[in-house]
Scaffold this motif. Sequence first.
Motif, mmCIF file in Angstrom:
data_model
loop_
_atom_site.group_PDB
_atom_site.id
_atom_site.type_symbol
_atom_site.label_atom_id
_atom_site.label_comp_id
_atom_site.label_asym_id
_atom_site.label_seq_id
_atom_site.Cartn_x
_atom_site.Cartn_y
_atom_site.Cartn_z
ATOM 1 N N VAL A 20 14.353 9.750 -75.351
ATOM 2 C CA VAL A 20 13.852 9.440 -74.011
ATOM 3 C C VAL A 20 12.381 9.831 -73.899
ATOM 4 O O VAL A 20 11.561 9.069 -73.386
ATOM 5 C CB VAL A 20 14.703 10.160 -72.935
ATOM 6 N N VAL A 21 12.045 11.011 -74.404
ATOM 7 C CA VAL A 21 10.649 11.471 -74.351
ATOM 8 C C VAL A 21 9.764 10.570 -75.209
ATOM 9 O O VAL A 21 8.682 10.153 -74.788
ATOM 10 C CB VAL A 21 10.553 12.941 -74.803
ATOM 11 N N ALA A 22 10.236 10.241 -76.423
ATOM 12 C CA ALA A 22 9.438 9.392 -77.314
ATOM 13 C C ALA A 22 9.249 7.993 -76.729
ATOM 14 O O ALA A 22 8.154 7.413 -76.840
ATOM 15 C CB ALA A 22 10.104 9.303 -78.680
ATOM 16 N N SER A 23 10.273 7.440 -76.098
ATOM 17 C CA SER A 23 10.128 6.103 -75.505
ATOM 18 C C SER A 23 9.162 6.124 -74.327
ATOM 19 O O SER A 23 8.404 5.179 -74.122
ATOM 20 C CB SER A 23 11.484 5.549 -75.070
ATOM 21 N N MET A 24 9.157 7.216 -73.578
ATOM 22 C CA MET A 24 8.219 7.323 -72.468
ATOM 23 C C MET A 24 6.780 7.351 -72.987
ATOM 24 O O MET A 24 5.916 6.629 -72.481
ATOM 25 C CB MET A 24 8.487 8.590 -71.653
ATOM 26 N N ILE A 25 6.547 8.125 -74.024
ATOM 27 C CA ILE A 25 5.202 8.190 -74.600
ATOM 28 C C ILE A 25 4.821 6.835 -75.196
ATOM 29 O O ILE A 25 3.698 6.360 -75.036
ATOM 30 C CB ILE A 25 5.119 9.309 -75.653
ATOM 31 N N GLY A 26 5.773 6.199 -75.867
ATOM 32 C CA GLY A 26 5.513 4.880 -76.433
ATOM 33 C C GLY A 26 5.206 3.842 -75.372
ATOM 34 O O GLY A 26 4.334 2.977 -75.555
ATOM 35 N N ASN A 27 5.898 3.901 -74.252
ATOM 36 C CA ASN A 27 5.664 2.936 -73.168
ATOM 37 C C ASN A 27 4.334 3.178 -72.473
ATOM 38 O O ASN A 27 3.689 2.229 -72.018
ATOM 39 C CB ASN A 27 6.808 2.972 -72.161
ATOM 40 N N VAL A 28 3.918 4.423 -72.397
ATOM 41 C CA VAL A 28 2.626 4.726 -71.784
ATOM 42 C C VAL A 28 1.491 4.141 -72.627
ATOM 43 O O VAL A 28 0.508 3.615 -72.098
ATOM 44 C CB VAL A 28 2.452 6.256 -71.617
ATOM 45 N N HIS A 29 1.642 4.194 -73.949
ATOM 46 C CA HIS A 29 0.567 3.776 -74.849
ATOM 47 C C HIS A 29 0.772 2.389 -75.460
ATOM 48 O O HIS A 29 -0.018 1.979 -76.311
ATOM 49 C CB HIS A 29 0.413 4.804 -75.970
ATOM 50 N N ARG A 30 1.793 1.646 -75.054
ATOM 51 C CA ARG A 30 2.026 0.336 -75.682
ATOM 52 C C ARG A 30 1.072 -0.711 -75.114
ATOM 53 O O ARG A 30 0.632 -0.638 -73.970
ATOM 54 C CB ARG A 30 3.487 -0.079 -75.513
ATOM 55 N N ASP A 31 0.785 -1.691 -75.934
ATOM 56 C CA ASP A 31 -0.052 -2.816 -75.527
ATOM 57 C C ASP A 31 0.853 -3.843 -74.844
ATOM 58 O O ASP A 31 1.697 -4.464 -75.480
ATOM 59 C CB ASP A 31 -0.736 -3.427 -76.750
ATOM 60 N N HIS A 32 0.691 -4.017 -73.549
ATOM 61 C CA HIS A 32 1.565 -4.901 -72.786
ATOM 62 C C HIS A 32 1.424 -6.368 -73.191
ATOM 63 O O HIS A 32 2.347 -7.149 -72.985
ATOM 64 C CB HIS A 32 1.284 -4.752 -71.286
ATOM 65 N N LYS A 33 0.304 -6.727 -73.784
ATOM 66 C CA LYS A 33 0.123 -8.112 -74.230
ATOM 67 C C LYS A 33 0.894 -8.372 -75.523
ATOM 68 O O LYS A 33 1.451 -9.447 -75.724
ATOM 69 C CB LYS A 33 -1.359 -8.408 -74.431
#
Length: 81
Positions: A20-33
Amino acid sequence: MAFYRLEPWGSHYDDLRAGVVASMIGNVHRDHKKRAKPFGDLEFISWNDHARGSRDAGPILLGDADSQSDLIARMMFPPRT
């Protein structure tokens, strides 16, 4: 037993919490495009790759009832190494 139902513990639950923590960090830094779909918590858990391949498989049914019971017991309570 009642407390375990309210607040489960163990390595699988620890892995899920870390996912859950890793997915949150990944979603914060992911490229939405490049990736419109958000990351899920199971995408960051290493043992999930094994489970992901077996989700589509049907049940494992053995001909002997004792062998079936042994298989269930080994899957639910794997031997400690």
